[in-house]
Scaffold this motif. Sequence first.
Motif, PDB file in Angstrom:
ATOM      1  N   LEU A  11       3.840  28.636  17.375  1.00 37.28           N
ATOM      2  CA  LEU A  11       5.106  27.928  17.198  1.00 37.28           C
ATOM      3  C   LEU A  11       5.670  27.508  18.548  1.00 37.28           C
ATOM      4  CD1 LEU A  11       6.731  30.147  14.444  1.00 37.28           C
ATOM      5  CD2 LEU A  11       5.466  28.011  14.161  1.00 37.28           C
ATOM      6  N   LEU A  12       5.408  26.276  18.924  1.00 35.98           N
ATOM      7  CA  LEU A  12       5.956  25.687  20.139  1.00 35.98           C
ATOM      8  C   LEU A  12       6.941  24.602  19.730  1.00 35.98           C
ATOM      9  CD1 LEU A  12       2.661  25.324  22.186  1.00 35.98           C
ATOM     10  CD2 LEU A  12       4.407  27.092  22.437  1.00 35.98           C
ATOM     11  N   PRO A  13       8.066  24.484  20.448  1.00 38.09           N
ATOM     12  CA  PRO A  13       9.052  23.464  20.088  1.00 38.09           C
ATOM     13  C   PRO A  13       8.472  22.053  20.103  1.00 38.09           C
ATOM     14  CG  PRO A  13       9.949  24.981  21.704  1.00 38.09           C
ATOM     15  CD  PRO A  13       8.485  25.285  21.586  1.00 38.09           C
ATOM     16  N   ASP A  14       8.955  21.236  19.171  1.00 37.71           N
ATOM     17  CA  ASP A  14       8.588  19.824  19.083  1.00 37.71           C
ATOM     18  C   ASP A  14       7.092  19.624  18.817  1.00 37.71           C
ATOM     19  OD1 ASP A  14       9.313  17.156  18.991  1.00 37.71           O
ATOM     20  OD2 ASP A  14       8.954  16.845  21.120  1.00 37.71           O
ATOM     21  N   THR A  15       6.569  20.369  17.847  1.00 39.47           N
ATOM     22  CA  THR A  15       5.150  20.251  17.492  1.00 39.47           C
ATOM     23  C   THR A  15       4.953  20.189  15.984  1.00 39.47           C
ATOM     24  OG1 THR A  15       4.861  22.656  17.445  1.00 39.47           O
ATOM     25  CG2 THR A  15       4.315  21.567  19.491  1.00 39.47           C
ATOM     26  N   MET A  16       3.863  19.588  15.592  1.00 38.32           N
ATOM     27  CA  MET A  16       3.378  19.662  14.221  1.00 38.32           C
ATOM     28  C   MET A  16       2.485  20.891  14.161  1.00 38.32           C
ATOM     29  SD  MET A  16       4.671  17.262  12.410  1.00 38.32           S
ATOM     30  CE  MET A  16       3.690  17.593  10.950  1.00 38.32           C
ATOM     31  N   VAL A  17       2.677  21.710  13.133  1.00 38.45           N
ATOM     32  CA  VAL A  17       1.963  22.988  13.042  1.00 38.45           C
ATOM     33  C   VAL A  17       1.220  23.072  11.723  1.00 38.45           C
ATOM     34  CG1 VAL A  17       2.235  25.503  13.031  1.00 38.45           C
ATOM     35  CG2 VAL A  17       3.761  24.097  14.429  1.00 38.45           C
ATOM     36  N   ILE A  18       0.012  23.608  11.792  1.00 41.92           N
ATOM     37  CA  ILE A  18      -0.716  23.972  10.582  1.00 41.92           C
ATOM     38  C   ILE A  18      -0.934  25.476  10.664  1.00 41.92           C
ATOM     39  CG2 ILE A  18      -3.008  23.520  11.544  1.00 41.92           C
ATOM     40  CD1 ILE A  18      -3.748  22.435   8.732  1.00 41.92           C
ATOM     41  N   SER A  19      -0.628  26.162   9.571  1.00 37.44           N
ATOM     42  CA  SER A  19      -0.651  27.614   9.594  1.00 37.44           C
ATOM     43  C   SER A  19      -1.167  28.158   8.264  1.00 37.44           C
ATOM     44  CB  SER A  19       0.768  28.134   9.849  1.00 37.44           C
ATOM     45  OG  SER A  19       0.811  29.531   9.790  1.00 37.44           O
ATOM     46  N   VAL A  27       1.929  23.003   6.470  1.00 37.50           N
ATOM     47  CA  VAL A  27       2.001  21.970   7.497  1.00 37.50           C
ATOM     48  C   VAL A  27       3.478  21.662   7.677  1.00 37.50           C
ATOM     49  CG1 VAL A  27       1.408  19.601   8.137  1.00 37.50           C
ATOM     50  CG2 VAL A  27      -0.247  21.003   6.883  1.00 37.50           C
ATOM     51  N   PHE A  28       3.951  21.702   8.917  1.00 37.39           N
ATOM     52  CA  PHE A  28       5.367  21.458   9.153  1.00 37.39           C
ATOM     53  C   PHE A  28       5.615  21.021  10.594  1.00 37.39           C
ATOM     54  CE2 PHE A  28       4.526  25.967   9.735  1.00 37.39           C
ATOM     55  CZ  PHE A  28       5.089  26.241  10.973  1.00 37.39           C
ATOM     56  N   TYR A  29       6.797  20.466  10.793  1.00 39.62           N
ATOM     57  CA  TYR A  29       7.265  20.123  12.134  1.00 39.62           C
ATOM     58  C   TYR A  29       8.163  21.255  12.607  1.00 39.62           C
ATOM     59  CZ  TYR A  29       9.939  17.944  15.854  1.00 39.62           C
ATOM     60  OH  TYR A  29      10.542  17.688  17.052  1.00 39.62           O
ATOM     61  N   TYR A  30       7.909  21.766  13.797  1.00 41.16           N
ATOM     62  CA  TYR A  30       8.710  22.841  14.387  1.00 41.16           C
ATOM     63  C   TYR A  30       9.558  22.228  15.485  1.00 41.16           C
ATOM     64  CZ  TYR A  30       9.669  27.652  15.829  1.00 41.16           C
ATOM     65  OH  TYR A  30      10.279  28.843  16.105  1.00 41.16           O
ATOM     66  N   ASN A  31      10.869  22.167  15.254  1.00 42.61           N
ATOM     67  CA  ASN A  31      11.740  21.424  16.166  1.00 42.61           C
ATOM     68  C   ASN A  31      12.162  22.241  17.387  1.00 42.61           C
ATOM     69  OD1 ASN A  31      13.996  22.996  15.471  1.00 42.61           O
ATOM     70  ND2 ASN A  31      14.759  21.516  13.997  1.00 42.61           N
TER      71      ASN A  31
END
Length: 76
Positions: A11-19, A27-31
């Motif tokens: 979880l890094l800021p301003d990234t698209m994440v697959i978990s 799949v989500f955007y982590y702001n």
Amino acid sequence: PLSEYSLDGTLLPDTMVISNNYPLWEVFYYNEKNEKNDVKYFDSEEDAYDNLYNKFKKSKEIIQTYGGNWFGRKLK
């Protein structure tokens, strides 16, 4: 750049994440406020990666159409 996405759930800021959140894939955007946005859930890894791929593909098409940067590269 690697900072634009995370394929291992980091979880890094301003990234698209697959978990892999057993038994589902997310799949989500982590702001920048450390919040999940636009969360989508999938039963299979393949469906999750297809969704992430399509998000990047659509973003690239929009930026190419309207101008701007995509992953730090100027597109025409």
